[in-house]
Write an enzyme that holds these catalytic residues in place. Structure first.
Site, mmCIF file in Angstrom:
data_model
loop_
_atom_site.group_PDB
_atom_site.id
_atom_site.type_symbol
_atom_site.label_atom_id
_atom_site.label_comp_id
_atom_site.label_asym_id
_atom_site.label_seq_id
_atom_site.Cartn_x
_atom_site.Cartn_y
_atom_site.Cartn_z
ATOM 1 N N TRP A 1 -3.697 -2.031 -1.514
ATOM 2 C CA TRP A 1 -3.513 -3.131 -2.052
ATOM 3 C C TRP A 1 -4.181 -4.209 -1.105
ATOM 4 C CZ3 TRP A 1 -1.243 -8.041 -1.844
ATOM 5 C CH2 TRP A 1 -1.162 -8.678 -3.126
ATOM 6 N N GLU B 1 11.702 -13.897 -18.775
ATOM 7 C CA GLU B 1 11.368 -12.396 -18.496
ATOM 8 C C GLU B 1 10.339 -12.104 -19.708
ATOM 9 O OE1 GLU B 1 11.437 -10.439 -16.174
ATOM 10 O OE2 GLU B 1 11.335 -8.535 -16.871
ATOM 11 N N HIS C 1 9.731 -32.181 -23.565
ATOM 12 C CA HIS C 1 9.185 -32.941 -22.544
ATOM 13 C C HIS C 1 8.025 -32.714 -21.739
ATOM 14 C CE1 HIS C 1 13.039 -34.872 -22.490
ATOM 15 N NE2 HIS C 1 13.618 -33.896 -22.566
ATOM 16 N N ASN D 1 0.260 0.077 6.326
ATOM 17 C CA ASN D 1 0.907 -0.723 5.090
ATOM 18 C C ASN D 1 1.525 -1.616 5.878
ATOM 19 O OD1 ASN D 1 2.164 -1.676 2.985
ATOM 20 N ND2 ASN D 1 3.943 -0.328 2.918
ATOM 21 N N GLY D 2 1.171 -3.033 5.379
ATOM 22 C CA GLY D 2 1.890 -4.006 6.270
ATOM 23 C C GLY D 2 0.948 -5.259 6.622
ATOM 24 N N LYS E 1 6.680 -10.260 -18.824
ATOM 25 C CA LYS E 1 6.057 -8.896 -19.348
ATOM 26 C C LYS E 1 4.844 -9.208 -19.746
ATOM 27 C CE LYS E 1 8.307 -7.050 -17.356
ATOM 28 N NZ LYS E 1 9.203 -7.387 -16.540
ATOM 29 N N CYS F 1 0.851 -1.105 0.000
ATOM 30 C CA CYS F 1 -0.115 0.001 0.149
ATOM 31 C C CYS F 1 0.935 1.314 -0.073
ATOM 32 C CB CYS F 1 -0.872 0.036 1.376
ATOM 33 S SG CYS F 1 -2.025 -1.709 1.340
ATOM 34 N N GLU G 1 2.037 -10.399 -17.420
ATOM 35 C CA GLU G 1 1.575 -9.216 -16.321
ATOM 36 C C GLU G 1 0.997 -7.969 -16.825
ATOM 37 O OE1 GLU G 1 4.388 -7.628 -13.709
ATOM 38 O OE2 GLU G 1 5.960 -7.544 -15.370
ATOM 39 N N ARG H 1 2.039 1.462 -5.766
ATOM 40 C CA ARG H 1 2.025 0.644 -4.825
ATOM 41 C C ARG H 1 0.725 -0.262 -4.652
ATOM 42 N NH1 ARG H 1 6.802 1.849 -1.813
ATOM 43 N NH2 ARG H 1 5.573 0.605 -0.183
ATOM 44 N N LYS I 1 3.634 -2.663 -7.056
ATOM 45 C CA LYS I 1 5.137 -2.488 -7.532
ATOM 46 C C LYS I 1 5.911 -3.017 -6.650
ATOM 47 C CE LYS I 1 8.165 -0.691 -10.195
ATOM 48 N NZ LYS I 1 8.747 -1.697 -11.376
HETATM 49 O O1 M6R Z 1 11.490 -4.911 -6.102
HETATM 50 P P1 M6R Z 1 11.638 -6.031 -6.631
HETATM 51 O O2 M6R Z 1 12.963 -6.167 -7.511
HETATM 52 O O3 M6R Z 1 12.174 -7.028 -5.208
HETATM 53 O O4 M6R Z 1 10.387 -6.733 -6.939
HETATM 54 C C1 M6R Z 1 10.642 -7.979 -7.359
HETATM 55 C C2 M6R Z 1 9.149 -8.465 -7.902
HETATM 56 O O5 M6R Z 1 8.123 -8.267 -7.442
HETATM 57 C C3 M6R Z 1 9.052 -7.583 -9.591
HETATM 58 O O6 M6R Z 1 10.216 -7.681 -10.184
HETATM 59 C C4 M6R Z 1 8.019 -8.145 -10.282
HETATM 60 O O7 M6R Z 1 8.156 -9.652 -10.742
HETATM 61 C C5 M6R Z 1 7.666 -7.216 -11.336
HETATM 62 N N1 M6R Z 1 6.382 -6.600 -11.519
HETATM 63 C C6 M6R Z 1 8.136 -7.794 -12.685
HETATM 64 O O8 M6R Z 1 7.724 -7.031 -13.782
#
Ligand code: M6R
Length: 610
Positions: free
Chosen positions: A79, A485, A508, A105-106, A489, A2, A492, A27, A605
């Site tokens: 969130w 990766e 496999h 937050n937490g 992308k 959050c 997500e 966030r 994020k």
């Molecule tokens: O802040 P961080 O690099 O620790 O975050 C890790 C993941 O949450 C972050 O890389 C996430 O997978 C991204 N949304 C990917 O685009």
């Protein structure tokens, strides 16, 4: 997960809080709310959805505020963890007497137990947070700071909270444990927020609160205490040289696109500030003695999501140039698997935010074994920076888009430079190879500029494939993590199902998925395994898949339907280039689909909860 902001000063409180919340929206963005003091009465407004929805529905009492008093207020973007996104569950939460209001937050892990003890209190939400504000009410006996302290002693879990009360109308009260909270310092006004980006418009001077800090802040003064110590705590003031404009879109349609385009500049800055002739210099950011580094016999890399993928790429790079085993782990797995840890292991933690809960928990676990720890981080002053023995900043500037792009390439370049630095100390790579790799790294920003200069073909591919339901991304060797990766992308931000797979492993299992409707993105740039990749390409093509290949001039195959031609570089460096078209392809597809690219559903994020 959050975002929190609080303000005390002379500015229009609603404007400051709303504009700060908008910077924190990455966030969490399922609901939001604001509370201010007006004529010593708490007024509050909350709404489900985006901050703009909350702003648009603000009642008239939040307008026409008088400017004669200090303006004080708190706000939150959520969130959801405990309780679905709804107005009742949105923060700020208020006590039974309407005297205390709080944003958090937490996760309060023992909230249920605490709630059952607060029988007299009327709970109006399903959140864990609400228990904090009722505890403050319960513990208040004329001193707010004492009420906060008493409450903190009862809480288990993680928290960053800011409290406002009509009993002390010129102060905000705060506390943090395992969730970030930062105080912004300006003359005759103070801010407090989860992230510096929310405060850059007003100041560059910040105090990063430490774990178990709590205290009070007025327009002119700050008092910080710590649960473990008796006296008032002095915390250093950190200057953050990010500008407010860096957190703006600057004409781009989305932050993600802007951040993709920032990559050449970010990488160049990283290289030119650390490479001098043939030397790589990590000023005081690298605090390890060379003797310690010489003795390293194993590297352990830990991260989540994109940062984990960067770690996987580095495994290939490090094993090649350092000739020492490099293990890579997903933080949420590592922290619970009773790892076998040996001396002379360097543990590297990769995190853009430096606040990812699982990554930090893994760091704390390793520290118990007294192994040297290195953070690779973007956010200045983050928990990772404060807790790791040394931290290399990836110097990317704020990354606002939830999908990580420039942080990935920034992590790679920083880790590559660190790997080369270590290779030189440990003498594990010939001078000639060291220079070759350094030269190739030097050229990457220009090569990426080249890729970004004409993206029409990628847009065309997006038009052709945006309606597909599944994608497969294949690669081998050091580019296998880039396939992961690329798939991450796409899924997500566009919500299209995508899987990344090692090309040799496809037969496999995943080969069963392939038919004429399945686009297969395959990384076939020049390298030692290109012929092997070609065999996999044939296997894909003979099942009628549409093959999109990332490749170089001179690579010929009838089985490729669509070629994305990239500048040719050293195979070890190629992941830094290869990921860029995959970022763009995902972006253009998601854009055609009209997705909320910077704030995809269900994501946040910075994942500060487990
Ligand atoms: O802040 P961080 O690099 O620790 O975050 C890790 C993941 O949450 C972050 O890389 C996430 O997978 C991204 N949304 C990917 O685009």
């Amino acid at each position: 997960m959050c975002g929190i902001i609080g303000y005390i000063g002379k500015k229009n409180i609603v404007d400051v809080l709303i504009s700060g919340l908008k910077k924190l929206e990455y966030r969490g963005y399922d609901s939001s709310g604001i509370a201010i003091l007006k004529e010593n009465k708490i007024i509050r407004h909350r709404s489900v959805g985006k901050i703009s929805q909350m702003e648009a529905s603000l009642p008239s009492e939040f307008k026409n505020l008088s400017s004669k008093d200090d303006c004080i207020g708190i706000a939150h973007t959520r969130w959801a963890t405990h309780g679905k996104p709804s107005e009742e569950n949105a923060h700020p939460h208020i006590d039974c007497t309407k005297s205390f209001v709080l944003v958090h937050n937490g996760i309060i892990e023992n909230y249920f137990e605490l709630k059952t003890k607060l029988k007299k209190h009327k709970f109006l939400s399903d959140t864990d947070t609400e228990v904090i504000v009722h505890l403050i009410e319960e513990n208040y006996n004329g001193s707010l700071i004492e009420a906060v302290k008493k409450t903190l002693k009862l809480l288990e879990g993680s928290y960053a909270f800011v409290l406002l009360s009509k009993y002390d109308p010129k102060k905000l009260f705060f506390a943090r444990k395992d969730s970030p909270l930062i105080i912004g310092l300006a003359e005759d006004e103070k801010l407090i927020a989860s992230d510096v980006t929310a405060m850059l418009e007003y100041t560059n001077k910040f105090i990063f609160l430490e774990n178990e800090d709590f205290g009070e802040v007025s327009a002119k003064d700050i008092k910080i205490f710590n649960l473990k110590r008796d006296s008032i705590q002095q915390r250093p003031i950190t200057l953050v040289n990010w500008s407010a404009q860096m957190a703006e879109k600057s004409g781009f349609k989305h932050f993600m696109l802007k951040e993709i385009y920032e990559q050449p500049q970010v990488l160049r800055e990283n290289i030119t500030s650390r490479v001098f002739g043939e030397d790589i210099i990590f000023d005081d950011e690298l605090k390890f003695k060379k003797d310690l580094l010489k003795k390293i016999e194993k590297i352990l890399i830990i991260g989540c999501g994109t940062s984990y993928h960067a770690g996987l790429v580095c495994k290939y790079f490090f094993e090649n140039i350092l000739k020492i085993p490099t293990e890579v782990d997903i933080a949420s797995e590592f922290r619970y698997r009773n790892p076998i840890l040996k001396n002379n292991t360097l543990a590297i933690f990769i995190s853009q935010s430096g606040e990812t809960a699982d990554t930090l928990a893994s760091l704390r676990l390793i520290k118990r074994y007294k192994l040297p720890t290195l953070g690779i981080c973007n956010v200045v002053g983050s928990s990772l920076y404060r807790e790791a023995d040394s931290t290399i900043y990836i110097r990317c500037g704020p990354e606002i888009g939830v999908a990580s792009t420039k942080a990935f390439t920034g992590q790679l370049i920083s880790l590559y430079l660190f790997g080369l630095y270590l290779a030189k100390i440990k003498k594990t790579t010939s001078h000639q190879r060291y220079i070759e790799l350094l030269n190739s790294l030097y050229k990457t920003p220009t090569y990426i500029e080249n890729i970004l200069s004409d993206t029409s073909f990628l847009k065309h591919l997006a038009e052709l494939f945006y309606s597909k339901k599944d994608f497969l991304y294949l690669a081998r060797g050091i580019n296998y993590p880039v396939a992961l990766e690329g798939a991450l992308k796409l899924k997500e931000i566009s919500y299209i199902h995508a899987e990344g797979y090692p090309a040799g492993e496809m037969k496999h299992g995943p080969i069963a998925l392939i038919d004429k409707d399945m686009p297969v993105v395959i990384i076939a740039t020049k390298g030692a395994l290109l012929q092997k990749v070609f065999s996999n390409l044939e296997e894909v093509k003979s099942r009628d898949a549409k093959v999109i290949a990332l490749t170089n001039y001179g690579v010929e195959s009838k089985s490729i339907d669509y070629k994305i031609i990239l500048p040719e570089t050293d195979e070890l460096i190629s992941p830094i280039l290869n990921v860029v078209p995959l970022q763009l392809l995902a972006y253009y597809i998601a854009d055609i689909l009209g997705c909320d690219i910077d704030q995809p559903r269900n994501l946040a994020k910075s994942v500060t909860v487990e």
